[in-house]
Design a protein around this motif. Structure first.
Motif, PDB file in Angstrom:
ATOM      1  N   LEU A   1      35.235 -72.707 -17.026  1.00  0.00           N
ATOM      2  CA  LEU A   1      35.415 -74.415 -17.501  1.00  0.00           C
ATOM      3  C   LEU A   1      36.743 -74.485 -18.015  1.00  0.00           C
ATOM      4  N   ALA A   2      37.274 -73.745 -19.063  1.00  0.00           N
ATOM      5  CA  ALA A   2      38.467 -73.855 -19.460  1.00  0.00           C
ATOM      6  C   ALA A   2      39.578 -73.968 -18.466  1.00  0.00           C
TER       7      ALA A   2
ATOM      8  N   LEU B   1      51.058 -67.948 -18.431  1.00  0.00           N
ATOM      9  CA  LEU B   1      49.665 -68.233 -19.212  1.00  0.00           C
ATOM     10  C   LEU B   1      48.644 -67.478 -18.354  1.00  0.00           C
TER      11      LEU B   1
ATOM     12  N   ASN C   1      42.108 -59.895 -19.465  1.00  0.00           N
ATOM     13  CA  ASN C   1      41.442 -60.411 -19.950  1.00  0.00           C
ATOM     14  C   ASN C   1      40.426 -59.573 -21.029  1.00  0.00           C
ATOM     15  N   PRO C   2      40.855 -59.469 -22.364  1.00  0.00           N
ATOM     16  CA  PRO C   2      40.227 -58.499 -23.182  1.00  0.00           C
ATOM     17  C   PRO C   2      38.652 -58.778 -23.434  1.00  0.00           C
ATOM     18  N   ALA C   3      38.206 -59.640 -22.794  1.00  0.00           N
ATOM     19  CA  ALA C   3      36.708 -59.973 -23.196  1.00  0.00           C
ATOM     20  C   ALA C   3      36.187 -59.051 -21.557  1.00  0.00           C
TER      21      ALA C   3
ATOM     22  N   LEU D   1      44.714 -67.373 -18.541  1.00  0.00           N
ATOM     23  CA  LEU D   1      43.384 -68.078 -18.818  1.00  0.00           C
ATOM     24  C   LEU D   1      42.461 -67.113 -18.417  1.00  0.00           C
ATOM     25  N   SER D   2      41.192 -67.634 -19.221  1.00  0.00           N
ATOM     26  CA  SER D   2      39.862 -67.211 -18.732  1.00  0.00           C
ATOM     27  C   SER D   2      38.945 -68.137 -19.305  1.00  0.00           C
ATOM     28  N   GLN D   3      37.509 -67.945 -18.979  1.00  0.00           N
ATOM     29  CA  GLN D   3      36.515 -68.795 -19.092  1.00  0.00           C
ATOM     30  C   GLN D   3      36.659 -69.930 -18.009  1.00  0.00           C
TER      31      GLN D   3
END
Lengths: 214, 214
Positions: free
Chosen positions: A68-69, A62, A49-51, A64-66
């Motif tokens: 809620l998403a 896949l 996760n680059p963030a 995935l991050s965030q």
């Protein structure tokens, strides 16, 4: 599935609840937010996760991050049991409660924000705690205004089954207790939180029941 | 439809874009966030949105709040043109970008948070501005990491049509410019923002084009 998680991360806690409610097995990969100056900020994790934020979920190819998403994705890719009701108006209500927590409370009290307060702004520990409590107490009051006396919230935030809203609310109430926030002004929130925590999916997702708990 | 809006509110701006993209006519009801000590905090407005936050959308008998929940509702109730792609993985990507803005940048720089900084914490105007810029610059860098060099972001945040992600990004870039934030480290974000602002839906939603603009 692989969940990059930290036992105390409120956002990771949300996704753990959702995965459990859907009976999806996952491998927990602990990412320590304090140790080593924050393992989430290292190159190794930034490749996931680059963030540099926790959680991240890897489902096959896949990434995935965030939170809620991720939960919306889980609800679309693994529809049963649903975490959102079928009707658009009801979905909007569930999402609004989730966002009351995810947009109005949690970001302001995130670790990096608290660090900026005590670091760059030289705020005292006491002022930091007052800040924390202020946003939790005001924010949960907004949730209470949505659920109190609303027949839709007769059991959980919306209806008789836990939804995305409950996935967000329970971790926030956990944090509220951890930081000694007032809860006497939000009796419906407290009642719903207790109801959720009778369910094994919520119990198994709790910080104290994680492999990386301290 | 009736949109309770404030020309400068970033969250209201998101919903204005979405309504315009869907060609949905609405009546704008201005709620001034500064005048009269904040019209959003008055009983009149609290009857519309008890949380006292802008925007709120009234669609027939439905009373909606939280900008992302409103936009998801619009996309479900008025599906054409869609603001989310059909595929769950792509939807997760769009939502993650939207949440990068809505959860990681905007809440920390909200008016009420800035007020707490200068009020309760006695932070200087200069420190407040540095705080603002810090979270915008770090937050937009996280968005840049998602879109830079990603072939999915060849035109807009995701694909050849504006989505929920663009509805969130453009108002945030507007704020970034208003507060003199650096943008030279986020060239893809700047390129997508410019692309969006060629579209009438985005132009008509801009703060300076609102009836309550000052």
């Amino acid at each position: 599935m692989k969940l990059y998680t930290y036992f105390r991360s409120s956002a990771a806690y949300r996704v753990r609840i959702a995965l459990n409610l859907k009976n999806l097995a996952y491998e927990a990969v602990p990412v320590h937010l304090v140790k080593d100056g924050g393992q989430h900020l290292k190159d190794d994790y930034r490749r996931v996760n680059p963030a540099g934020a926790v959680p991240a979920l890897v489902d096959r190819d896949l990434n995935l991050s965030q939170s809620l998403a991720i939960i919306e994705y889980l609800d679309e890719a693994y529809p049963y049991p649903p975490l959102l009701p079928p009707d658009p108006a009801a979905r909007a209500r569930v999402r609004a409660i989730a966002l009351d927590v995810a947009c109005e409370i949690h970001p302001i009290n995130n670790l990096r924000v608290l660090k900026y307060l005590t670091g760059e702004l030289g705020v005292s520990e006491e002022q930091k705690l007052a800040w924390y409590r202020h946003w939790v107490e005001v924010g949960l009051a907004a949730v209470e205004a949505r659920v109190a006396g609303n027949p839709e919230s007769w059991k959980f935030c919306h209806g008789g089954h836990p939804t995305l809203a409950d996935c967000c609310l329970v971790p926030q109430v956990f944090n509220a207790r951890r930081f000694g926030c007032r809860l006497d002004h939000v009796p419906t929130v407290v009642r719903i939180d207790a109801e959720c925590r009778t369910l094994p999916a919520f119990v198994a997702a709790a910080p104290e029941n994680q492999p990386d708990a301290e």
